[in-house]
Design a protein around this motif. Structure first.
Motif, PDB file in Angstrom:
ATOM      1  N   ASP A  16       0.821  -1.217   0.000  1.00 26.71           N
ATOM      2  CA  ASP A  16       0.000   0.000   0.000  1.00 26.71           C
ATOM      3  C   ASP A  16       0.853   1.265   0.000  1.00 26.71           C
ATOM      4  O   ASP A  16       0.494   2.269  -0.612  1.00 26.71           O
ATOM      5  CB  ASP A  16      -1.018   0.003   1.145  1.00 26.71           C
ATOM      6  N   GLN A  17       2.019   1.233   0.643  1.00 28.24           N
ATOM      7  CA  GLN A  17       2.909   2.400   0.653  1.00 28.24           C
ATOM      8  C   GLN A  17       3.534   2.611  -0.733  1.00 28.24           C
ATOM      9  O   GLN A  17       3.614   3.740  -1.215  1.00 28.24           O
ATOM     10  CB  GLN A  17       4.010   2.222   1.704  1.00 28.24           C
ATOM     11  N   VAL A  18       3.956   1.524  -1.369  1.00 34.50           N
ATOM     12  CA  VAL A  18       4.538   1.616  -2.707  1.00 34.50           C
ATOM     13  C   VAL A  18       3.478   2.089  -3.694  1.00 34.50           C
ATOM     14  O   VAL A  18       3.726   2.977  -4.516  1.00 34.50           O
ATOM     15  CB  VAL A  18       5.139   0.261  -3.139  1.00 34.50           C
ATOM     16  N   ALA A  19       2.272   1.523  -3.597  1.00 33.95           N
ATOM     17  CA  ALA A  19       1.178   1.918  -4.490  1.00 33.95           C
ATOM     18  C   ALA A  19       0.842   3.392  -4.319  1.00 33.95           C
ATOM     19  O   ALA A  19       0.638   4.108  -5.310  1.00 33.95           O
ATOM     20  CB  ALA A  19      -0.057   1.055  -4.227  1.00 33.95           C
ATOM     21  N   ALA A  20       0.813   3.869  -3.095  1.00 34.29           N
ATOM     22  CA  ALA A  20       0.488   5.278  -2.847  1.00 34.29           C
ATOM     23  C   ALA A  20       1.490   6.199  -3.550  1.00 34.29           C
ATOM     24  O   ALA A  20       1.112   7.226  -4.126  1.00 34.29           O
ATOM     25  CB  ALA A  20       0.452   5.569  -1.352  1.00 34.29           C
ATOM     26  N   THR A  21       2.763   5.822  -3.545  1.00 33.97           N
ATOM     27  CA  THR A  21       3.790   6.624  -4.217  1.00 33.97           C
ATOM     28  C   THR A  21       3.612   6.576  -5.735  1.00 33.97           C
ATOM     29  O   THR A  21       3.616   7.604  -6.398  1.00 33.97           O
ATOM     30  CB  THR A  21       5.200   6.127  -3.834  1.00 33.97           C
ATOM     31  N   LEU A  22       3.428   5.370  -6.274  1.00 33.27           N
ATOM     32  CA  LEU A  22       3.287   5.229  -7.725  1.00 33.27           C
ATOM     33  C   LEU A  22       1.991   5.834  -8.251  1.00 33.27           C
ATOM     34  O   LEU A  22       1.943   6.313  -9.376  1.00 33.27           O
ATOM     35  CB  LEU A  22       3.349   3.754  -8.120  1.00 33.27           C
ATOM     36  N   PHE A  23       0.930   5.792  -7.449  1.00 31.55           N
ATOM     37  CA  PHE A  23      -0.371   6.273  -7.908  1.00 31.55           C
ATOM     38  C   PHE A  23      -0.484   7.790  -7.835  1.00 31.55           C
ATOM     39  O   PHE A  23      -1.390   8.365  -8.422  1.00 31.55           O
ATOM     40  CB  PHE A  23      -1.494   5.631  -7.103  1.00 31.55           C
ATOM     41  N   LEU A 136      13.240   2.666 -11.286  1.00 33.97           N
ATOM     42  CA  LEU A 136      13.081   1.725 -10.169  1.00 33.97           C
ATOM     43  C   LEU A 136      14.057   2.045  -9.031  1.00 33.97           C
ATOM     44  O   LEU A 136      13.685   1.992  -7.857  1.00 33.97           O
ATOM     45  CB  LEU A 136      13.267   0.284 -10.650  1.00 33.97           C
ATOM     46  N   LYS A 137      15.287   2.390  -9.381  1.00 32.99           N
ATOM     47  CA  LYS A 137      16.279   2.747  -8.359  1.00 32.99           C
ATOM     48  C   LYS A 137      15.828   3.993  -7.593  1.00 32.99           C
ATOM     49  O   LYS A 137      15.903   4.035  -6.360  1.00 32.99           O
ATOM     50  CB  LYS A 137      17.637   2.994  -9.031  1.00 32.99           C
ATOM     51  N   GLN A 138      15.340   5.013  -8.301  1.00 30.70           N
ATOM     52  CA  GLN A 138      14.885   6.235  -7.649  1.00 30.70           C
ATOM     53  C   GLN A 138      13.648   5.992  -6.804  1.00 30.70           C
ATOM     54  O   GLN A 138      13.515   6.568  -5.708  1.00 30.70           O
ATOM     55  CB  GLN A 138      14.617   7.323  -8.695  1.00 30.70           C
ATOM     56  N   LEU A 139      12.738   5.135  -7.273  1.00 35.12           N
ATOM     57  CA  LEU A 139      11.552   4.791  -6.487  1.00 35.12           C
ATOM     58  C   LEU A 139      11.953   4.115  -5.190  1.00 35.12           C
ATOM     59  O   LEU A 139      11.468   4.479  -4.108  1.00 35.12           O
ATOM     60  CB  LEU A 139      10.636   3.874  -7.307  1.00 35.12           C
ATOM     61  N   LYS A 140      12.854   3.155  -5.277  1.00 32.31           N
ATOM     62  CA  LYS A 140      13.337   2.427  -4.097  1.00 32.31           C
ATOM     63  C   LYS A 140      14.000   3.379  -3.093  1.00 32.31           C
ATOM     64  O   LYS A 140      13.690   3.359  -1.891  1.00 32.31           O
ATOM     65  CB  LYS A 140      14.310   1.332  -4.517  1.00 32.31           C
ATOM     66  N   GLU A 141      14.868   4.250  -3.580  1.00 28.32           N
ATOM     67  CA  GLU A 141      15.552   5.210  -2.704  1.00 28.32           C
ATOM     68  C   GLU A 141      14.570   6.163  -2.052  1.00 28.32           C
ATOM     69  O   GLU A 141      14.709   6.486  -0.864  1.00 28.32           O
ATOM     70  CB  GLU A 141      16.600   5.998  -3.509  1.00 28.32           C
ATOM     71  N   HIS A 142      13.566   6.607  -2.801  1.00 28.37           N
ATOM     72  CA  HIS A 142      12.571   7.529  -2.269  1.00 28.37           C
ATOM     73  C   HIS A 142      11.755   6.882  -1.158  1.00 28.37           C
ATOM     74  O   HIS A 142      11.530   7.497  -0.114  1.00 28.37           O
ATOM     75  CB  HIS A 142      11.643   8.005  -3.403  1.00 28.37           C
TER      76      HIS A 142
END
Length: 145
Positions: A16-23, A136-142
């Motif tokens: 849910d945390q990853v989805a919130a960032t991507l959405f 993907l690297k930037q998403l992971k770091e964020h």
């Protein structure tokens, strides 16, 4: 035109945390270096962007694109497709999310682009892969901090 390129990364955060960032499409410039500006043009009843204009600066590709987002399979998948652009003739892709356990999420990013100028397919695929890996690297770091 190239086939779909993809890569997967594991992020130490619940789905849910990853989805919130991507959405949160409008927030992409806060964590992704490829997006300089985002204007959400249309949203669905849940406040998710269904159409947005994004200023893209992904290395060799610099363009202003209008993308349509499809949320039918959310939160496990969000897809996007190109509606309009200056240079790109195709920009289709998806983020696929899978919960590995309560605190870990697998994210697969798929991307396929086409350009209005003659560029060898091998070069396009190389740019797709570079864009995917960087995103993907930037998403992971964020998310992981």
């Amino acid at each position: 035109m190239s086939d779909m390129s993809s890569s997967t990364i594991s992020i130490d955060a619940p789905l849910d945390q990853v989805a919130a960032t991507l959405f949160a499409i409008a927030d992409y410039p806060q964590w992704s270096g490829a997006f300089k500006k985002v204007d959400v043009l249309e949203s669905d009843g849940q406040g998710r962007a269904t159409k947005a204009t994004l200023s893209v600066d992904a290395g060799a590709v610099k363009d202003v694109v209008t993308l349509n987002f499809e949320w039918a399979e959310a939160p496990s998948k969000v897809t996007f497709s190109l509606e309009d652009a200056n240079i790109l003739t195709k920009m289709d892709g998806a983020y696929l999310l899978k919960s590995l356990d309560s605190d870990t999420t697998s994210v697969t990013y798929e991307l396929s682009v086409g350009l209005s100028m003659p560029i060898p397919a091998m070069m396009i695929t190389k740019q797709e892969k570079s864009t995917i890996e960087s995103a993907l690297k930037q998403l992971k770091e964020h998310i992981e901090g």
